[in-house]
Design a protein around this motif. Sequence first.
Motif, mmCIF file in Angstrom:
data_model
loop_
_atom_site.group_PDB
_atom_site.id
_atom_site.type_symbol
_atom_site.label_atom_id
_atom_site.label_comp_id
_atom_site.label_asym_id
_atom_site.label_seq_id
_atom_site.Cartn_x
_atom_site.Cartn_y
_atom_site.Cartn_z
ATOM 1 N N ALA A 28 4.249 11.209 1.155
ATOM 2 C CA ALA A 28 5.080 10.820 2.305
ATOM 3 C C ALA A 28 6.457 10.368 1.813
ATOM 4 O O ALA A 28 7.494 10.767 2.355
ATOM 5 N N GLN A 29 6.454 9.553 0.753
ATOM 6 C CA GLN A 29 7.718 9.057 0.203
ATOM 7 C C GLN A 29 8.584 10.224 -0.300
ATOM 8 O O GLN A 29 9.779 10.287 -0.035
ATOM 9 N N LYS A 75 12.183 11.326 1.414
ATOM 10 C CA LYS A 75 13.375 11.329 0.568
ATOM 11 C C LYS A 75 14.078 12.690 0.614
ATOM 12 O O LYS A 75 15.303 12.771 0.721
ATOM 13 N N THR A 76 13.299 13.758 0.584
ATOM 14 C CA THR A 76 13.878 15.113 0.665
ATOM 15 C C THR A 76 14.627 15.300 1.982
ATOM 16 O O THR A 76 15.767 15.772 2.008
ATOM 17 N N ASN A 77 13.976 14.939 3.086
ATOM 18 C CA ASN A 77 14.600 15.079 4.414
ATOM 19 C C ASN A 77 15.868 14.226 4.512
ATOM 20 O O ASN A 77 16.899 14.654 5.035
ATOM 21 N N TRP A 78 15.755 13.018 3.981
ATOM 22 C CA TRP A 78 16.862 12.051 4.065
ATOM 23 C C TRP A 78 18.050 12.536 3.222
ATOM 24 O O TRP A 78 19.190 12.551 3.684
ATOM 25 N N TYR A 138 4.314 4.734 7.640
ATOM 26 C CA TYR A 138 4.573 4.049 6.371
ATOM 27 C C TYR A 138 5.883 3.258 6.379
ATOM 28 O O TYR A 138 6.431 2.975 5.318
ATOM 29 N N GLY A 139 6.409 2.979 7.573
ATOM 30 C CA GLY A 139 7.719 2.348 7.693
ATOM 31 C C GLY A 139 7.877 1.053 6.908
ATOM 32 O O GLY A 139 8.973 0.714 6.454
ATOM 33 N N ASP A 140 6.767 0.322 6.731
ATOM 34 C CA ASP A 140 6.853 -0.948 6.000
ATOM 35 C C ASP A 140 7.099 -0.733 4.516
ATOM 36 O O ASP A 140 7.544 -1.636 3.825
ATOM 37 N N ARG A 141 6.798 0.467 4.007
ATOM 38 C CA ARG A 141 6.859 0.680 2.561
ATOM 39 C C ARG A 141 7.863 1.734 2.114
ATOM 40 O O ARG A 141 8.251 1.771 0.956
ATOM 41 N N LEU A 142 8.226 2.659 2.990
ATOM 42 C CA LEU A 142 9.091 3.771 2.573
ATOM 43 C C LEU A 142 10.471 3.261 2.211
ATOM 44 O O LEU A 142 10.983 2.323 2.816
#
Length: 595
Positions: free
Chosen positions: A512-513, A517-520, A567-571
């Motif tokens: 997920a991370q 990151k790729t999309n961002w 995963y908003g708390d950790r990404l």
Amino acid sequence: MTSGRSHSRACALLLLSLTLTMHTLVCFCLAALTLTPPASVQAASPCDSEIFCTGPILQQVQNAKLFDDDKYFVDMKLRAAPDVVSLAFHNLSKEFPNATVPPDRLKGFLSAYFEEPGTEFESWTPPDWHEEPTFLGRIADQQLRDWAKKIHALWKSLGRKMRAGVQDHPELHSLIYAPHPVVVPGGRFREFYYWDSYWVVNGLLLSEMTDTARGMIQNFLHLVNRYGFIPNGGRIYYERRSQPPFLTLMVESYYHATKDKEFLRDALPTLEKEYSFWMRNRSVAVQANGVEHVLNRYHVQVESPRPESYTDDVELAEGLPDALKEQLWMDLHSGAESGWDFSSRWFLDNRTLRHTRTSQIVPSDLNALMCLNEKTLAFFHTVLGDGAASDRYDRAVTRRLAAMESVLWDPGSGAWFDYNLVTNAKNRDFYPSNLAPVWARCYSRPEMGDLAVKYLKGTHALDYHNGVPSSLFESGQQWDFPNAWPPLQHMLIDGLSKLPSEDANALAFTLAQRWIKTNWMAYVKYEAMFEKYDVNGDGKPGGGGEYEVQLGFGWTNGVALQLLNQYGDRLSSGGRSVTFDLLMPLVVSAALAFM
Ligand SMILES: *[C@@H]1O[C@H](CO)[C@@H](O)[C@H](O)[C@H]1NC(C)=O
Ligand SMILES: *[C@@H]1O[C@H](CO)[C@@H](O)[C@H](O)[C@H]1NC(C)=O
Ligand SMILES: *[C@@H]1O[C@H](CO)[C@@H](O)[C@H](O)[C@H]1NC(C)=O
Ligand SMILES: *[C@@H]1O[C@H](CO)[C@@H](O)[C@H](O)[C@H]1NC(C)=O
């Protein structure tokens, strides 16, 4: 002129050898042009339209390559009734020795009788859109939260409403009428698409746009009631093929978000109708160890080129005998039905597109999805209090598991491989679809999930830091290396995150991370969301296949929002901090001053 079997094309060929004075024969041909073709011919064409799906206009316009993309012409709207347009073209073609209209005259004909694509929509801002859906508050990283807000805002630019003319004059449009406004994928995909909409609907539900999501689902229910199944997308040239059947899961997402039992009660008979279509029209019996199992496959009964990719299909089939051409076109339609158009998954041998035999492959992901549909239909019946109907679907799940475990599951490898009906062998190459049963939670023994994780770790699919590629083979097709697609990332991550093992959950978060990151990074670079990404580049859009990479993009946005929610708390954006961005120009200018 390409060879083909349609009646009107045969007429064009006949006209070719006739002189214009042979009125009776010309008249016969003209009559044949407007008559309904015989059933066998009809079954082999993508739709009944003699302008958009078969016939000399399609053939000549596409062969002349007037536009970069073959989809352009078939998305144009008629300015006059179809028989008037056909007759006008017939009149025009009579002026030329072999009925072949030269390109400049074709262009004139198109501007006289057709409108540019896209005129049948008005842009539409979903009225249920609002600034601050709750899930945004769950995203800890400030930059990711700001970005999620921008993705959320993209729903406004992807909303489309059909003009009234589409319903009043369907004969002038290749667009299929649907009663409610929709969110489209974007780019060349101007209309709704079937499986894309699952991730769009999930994204809309997170964005608290329940009405828009419900409208899209109601459109699909309407289409099942009209066609008996859901066409690939909202155009008549998709009328004989579907896409991976996600409607039942859309309804499940909607039900979980709203707890609306009445909606469920109304939808259920239609969902069962769609399920029956897949069991009646898209199943195949497979023998394994003396037992006959029933599994599903993609299998479209159309044996002519895809109108929206006409010249690609004609050129690909060049030089083949007619029967093999028709078979190849049928398997290209079937490949399009799979959603994976195209991929080495469907190549029978020699690993080229020309060897596509989709209908002869029993796909692991389709069967996992059918199993999940069966489980979900059983659940719906339980919710509505019909135990007997629920049991019926539970038994279907039991049969499905036995079939998948006999035909697709490979205990030595720990994965479910596509099964080839021609070679009677499994395709042991890596595809994320080999783990689809983990996502669908369709296996009988818990240890199979752990074995699948071990399998995944043993492939080289996890070596790429920008996503899991669609395969490890670079065929030049879109659904192969180095492209990574949002729905495949989502299914993999979702499956791993639901396994009981902490190890699998940790891997889900890592993937997920990487994907976020790729999309961002691509968003920072291009200010756009893409339909697919390249695992080799840091924030690089994907490529290959039949058309340019598209922006928008429905399912990418839906998957990104789901991962940001989960995963908003950790990404972490893991990228440059705001202070770095602010200071960098100062550092650069200071450095320049010293040079
Ligand atoms: C086609 O030609 C016929 C006979 O010349 C004529 O009557 C008719 O109006 C023409 N139709 C169109 C649409 O050009
Ligand atoms: C028809 O004529 C055009 C232009 O004269 C030519 O390019 C084309 O090859 C011809 N087609 C056939 C099938 O003879
Ligand atoms: C489904 O099967 C029925 C019965 O064999 C057939 O009439 C129909 O055309 C098929 N539909 C599609 C879209 O393949
Ligand atoms: C596939 O490749 C093999 C080996 O390169 C060749 O012998 C065979 O003729 C090819 N088959 C087809 C159908 O092109």
